[in-house]
Design a protein around this motif. Sequence first.
Motif, PDB file in Angstrom:
ATOM      1  N   ASN A 184       0.882  -1.165   0.000  1.00 57.55           N
ATOM      2  CA  ASN A 184       0.000   0.000   0.000  1.00 57.55           C
ATOM      3  C   ASN A 184       0.926   1.222   0.000  1.00 57.55           C
ATOM      4  N   ASP A 229      -0.059   4.605   1.962  1.00 62.64           N
ATOM      5  CA  ASP A 229       0.190   4.696   3.396  1.00 62.64           C
ATOM      6  C   ASP A 229       1.579   4.216   3.798  1.00 62.64           C
ATOM      7  N   SER A 262      -2.162   2.140  -4.745  1.00 61.40           N
ATOM      8  CA  SER A 262      -2.795   3.255  -4.042  1.00 61.40           C
ATOM      9  C   SER A 262      -4.285   3.191  -4.390  1.00 61.40           C
TER      10      SER A 262
END
Length: 120
Positions: free
Chosen positions: A16, A19, A110
């Motif tokens: 990810n 983040d 994302s």
Amino acid sequence: MAAVTEPGPLTTHVLNTADGIPAARMALSLHRLDSRLVVWNLLSVGTTNEDGRCPGLVSRQAFIPGMYKLRFETGSYWEELGCSCFHPYVEVVFTISDAEQRFHIPLLLSRFSYSTYRGS
């Protein structure tokens, strides 16, 4: 002494990138194309672990030359995080001609984009 197990011939790692963390608990599935019938056959299903990896996708014996796809359930992953996303799933289609090699398919993710490549 613990036994050392050989890693499978196909691995993946989902990150990810929005983040900066591994994409844990993402459902995925591996399929192989039956070129005679032109249909995808499901080989295995799994979920990424806390490191964003899903070991044991396919055994060396079942990994033969052909066309494969890894389907990542990205929409469900983002929904579990309380977010919306643009891609409800990502399918990475690839051809294996030499099944004796190892293949690594990373997915950088994302909410609005993704990237992949053949890793080592």
